[in-house]
Enzyme design. Structure first.
Site, PDB file in Angstrom:
ATOM      1  N   ARG A   1       0.801  -1.215   0.000  1.00 22.30           N
ATOM      2  CA  ARG A   1       0.000   0.000   0.000  1.00 22.30           C
ATOM      3  C   ARG A   1       0.842   1.277   0.000  1.00 22.30           C
ATOM      4  O   ARG A   1       0.600   2.186  -0.800  1.00 22.30           O
ATOM      5  CB  ARG A   1      -0.935   0.024   1.226  1.00 22.30           C
ATOM      6  CG  ARG A   1      -2.234  -0.702   1.037  1.00 22.30           C
ATOM      7  CD  ARG A   1      -2.758  -1.231   2.352  1.00 22.30           C
ATOM      8  NE  ARG A   1      -1.809  -2.189   2.920  1.00 22.30           N
ATOM      9  CZ  ARG A   1      -1.728  -3.458   2.510  1.00 22.30           C
ATOM     10  NH1 ARG A   1      -2.531  -3.892   1.593  1.00 22.30           N
ATOM     11  NH2 ARG A   1      -0.842  -4.276   3.037  1.00 22.30           N
ATOM     12  N   THR A   2       1.808   1.350   0.892  1.00 20.86           N
ATOM     13  CA  THR A   2       2.558   2.602   1.028  1.00 20.86           C
ATOM     14  C   THR A   2       3.352   2.912  -0.237  1.00 20.86           C
ATOM     15  O   THR A   2       3.286   4.029  -0.771  1.00 20.86           O
ATOM     16  CB  THR A   2       3.497   2.536   2.244  1.00 20.86           C
ATOM     17  OG1 THR A   2       2.730   2.250   3.419  1.00 20.86           O
ATOM     18  CG2 THR A   2       4.206   3.865   2.435  1.00 20.86           C
TER      19      THR A   2
ATOM     20  N   LYS B   1      25.546  -4.135  -1.077  1.00 22.53           N
ATOM     21  CA  LYS B   1      27.005  -4.087  -1.166  1.00 22.53           C
ATOM     22  C   LYS B   1      27.623  -3.368   0.031  1.00 22.53           C
ATOM     23  O   LYS B   1      28.835  -3.207   0.104  1.00 22.53           O
ATOM     24  CB  LYS B   1      27.425  -3.366  -2.444  1.00 22.53           C
ATOM     25  CG  LYS B   1      26.877  -3.981  -3.720  1.00 22.53           C
ATOM     26  CD  LYS B   1      27.235  -3.122  -4.924  1.00 22.53           C
ATOM     27  CE  LYS B   1      26.603  -3.652  -6.198  1.00 22.53           C
ATOM     28  NZ  LYS B   1      26.908  -2.787  -7.372  1.00 22.53           N
TER      29      LYS B   1
ATOM     30  N   ARG C   1      11.364   3.834   3.121  1.00 20.24           N
ATOM     31  CA  ARG C   1      11.022   2.913   4.211  1.00 20.24           C
ATOM     32  C   ARG C   1      12.263   2.094   4.541  1.00 20.24           C
ATOM     33  O   ARG C   1      12.964   1.621   3.645  1.00 20.24           O
ATOM     34  CB  ARG C   1       9.875   1.984   3.828  1.00 20.24           C
ATOM     35  CG  ARG C   1       9.675   0.849   4.843  1.00 20.24           C
ATOM     36  CD  ARG C   1       8.384   0.112   4.661  1.00 20.24           C
ATOM     37  NE  ARG C   1       7.253   0.944   5.059  1.00 20.24           N
ATOM     38  CZ  ARG C   1       5.995   0.505   5.101  1.00 20.24           C
ATOM     39  NH1 ARG C   1       5.710  -0.732   4.770  1.00 20.24           N
ATOM     40  NH2 ARG C   1       5.033   1.320   5.463  1.00 20.24           N
TER      41      ARG C   1
ATOM     42  N   HIS D   1       5.330   6.124  11.344  1.00 23.33           N
ATOM     43  CA  HIS D   1       4.748   5.917  10.015  1.00 23.33           C
ATOM     44  C   HIS D   1       3.841   7.123   9.757  1.00 23.33           C
ATOM     45  O   HIS D   1       2.618   7.016   9.724  1.00 23.33           O
ATOM     46  CB  HIS D   1       3.947   4.620   9.981  1.00 23.33           C
ATOM     47  CG  HIS D   1       3.608   4.150   8.594  1.00 23.33           C
ATOM     48  ND1 HIS D   1       3.826   4.909   7.473  1.00 23.33           N
ATOM     49  CD2 HIS D   1       3.052   2.993   8.163  1.00 23.33           C
ATOM     50  CE1 HIS D   1       3.430   4.238   6.408  1.00 23.33           C
ATOM     51  NE2 HIS D   1       2.961   3.067   6.804  1.00 23.33           N
TER      52      HIS D   1
END
Length: 305
Positions: free
Chosen positions: A51-52, A80, A101, A129
């Site tokens: 969703r986000t 890496k 995120r 959030h």
């Protein structure tokens, strides 16, 4: 240049302007369809999201802009060993704004401190959030017409749920908001959240049965009771059904009570509730696109006449 790391980064007045802009976007989408033409949003998602991430991408595309980025850490130079600080400085050369995120708390702040473009925290571990909180506020204001003078029940995992913690913090800035905290004893709201509620002079009550209080609620914010949070299976089985919303419990609720959920849902809301007009969690997801469009415009300082 501004960033959004915490839902409290905007004042109440700024939030009001943001939500009004989101409402106008909902009503007049064509007016904003080329507002970000030539602009690029980078979505840096170091952990899975549906969703986000997609709502951010939809928001920028709806504004006429473009999107680049990655959807998991393994497809970036993080695999890496590249640091967040280095990554954000590179991305600042390619894009105009970033939504990120990350599984580590505080990663979004590190990014903001090293970025030359606006950074939006799309979730940093169990910490914050903020765009989900903005989505919740827009949903409540749009469908209830107010953010004050409400009684909200928060149900499920209140101990580990970052969406619950952020929403409580945001609503404490509005008058006469009463909190009914519904959870197993094992998943109660952390003490510091209760201290914040008390410091704000807000009223709250902790209970262990949803059916005992659902009739007094203006809003019910559901979250999942997570099996993995219990020390033994017996306790989970004993408690889990008390926190599943079904048609029987909905019959006890007010005719105008609204049911919200940050999603994804597992089994905490029966699918039979989906057809109830008071169930607005899928509409809530649509509001998430509008509020992210408004946020992008605000942070990029784009004005649409």
């Amino acid at each position: 240049m501004r960033h959004l790391i915490s839902p409290l980064d905007f004042s109440v007045e700024e939030l009001d302007r943001l939500l009004k802009l989101a409402n106008d976007i909902e009503k007049n989408p064509k007016k904003y369809s080329e507002a970000c033409k030539g602009k690029k949003l980078a979505t840096l998602f170091y952990e899975p999201s549906t969703r986000t991430r997609l709502s951010f991408e939809a928001a920028m595309l709806n504004l006429g802009g473009n999107v680049l980025g990655f959807s998991e850490a393994t497809s970036s130079s993080a695999s890496k060993g590249e640091s967040v600080a280095d990554t954000i400085q590179i991305i600042s050369c390619y894009a105009d704004i970033v939504a990120m995120r990350h599984p580590k708390e505080g990663a979004a702040l590190v990014a903001a401190n090293n970025s030359s473009i606006p950074v939006i925290n799309a979730g940093d571990g169990g910490h914050q959030h903020p765009t989900q909180t903005l989505t919740d506020l827009l949903t409540i204001q749009s469908l209830k017409g107010r953010l004050d003078n409400i009684t909200i029940g928060l149900c499920g995992d209140l101990k580990f749920g970052r969406t619950v913690h952020s929403l409580i913090s945001a609503l404490l800035r509005y008058e006469n908001v009463k909190f009914i905290l519904i959870s197993p004893t094992e998943l109660k709201v952390p003490k510091y959240i209760l201290e914040n509620i008390e410091a704000a002079g807000a009223e709250y009550k902790e209970v262990t049965k949803l059916e005992d209080v659902i009739g007094s609620l203006d809003l019910l914010y559901m979250t999942r009771v997570q099996r993995e949070r219990f020390f033994n299976e017996e306790d989970y089985i004993r408690l889990k059904d008390s926190f599943i919303l079904d048609k029987k419990k909905m019959k006890l609720a007010k005719d105008d009570m609204l049911v919200l959920h940050p999603l994804p849902r597992v089994n905490e809301i029966s699918v039979e509730v989906d057809k109830d007009p008071r169930a607005v969690y899928f509409k809530q997801a649509q509001y998430g696109v509008y509020v992210r469009m408004a946020l992008i415009l605000t942070l990029l300082e784009v004005e649409v006449c």
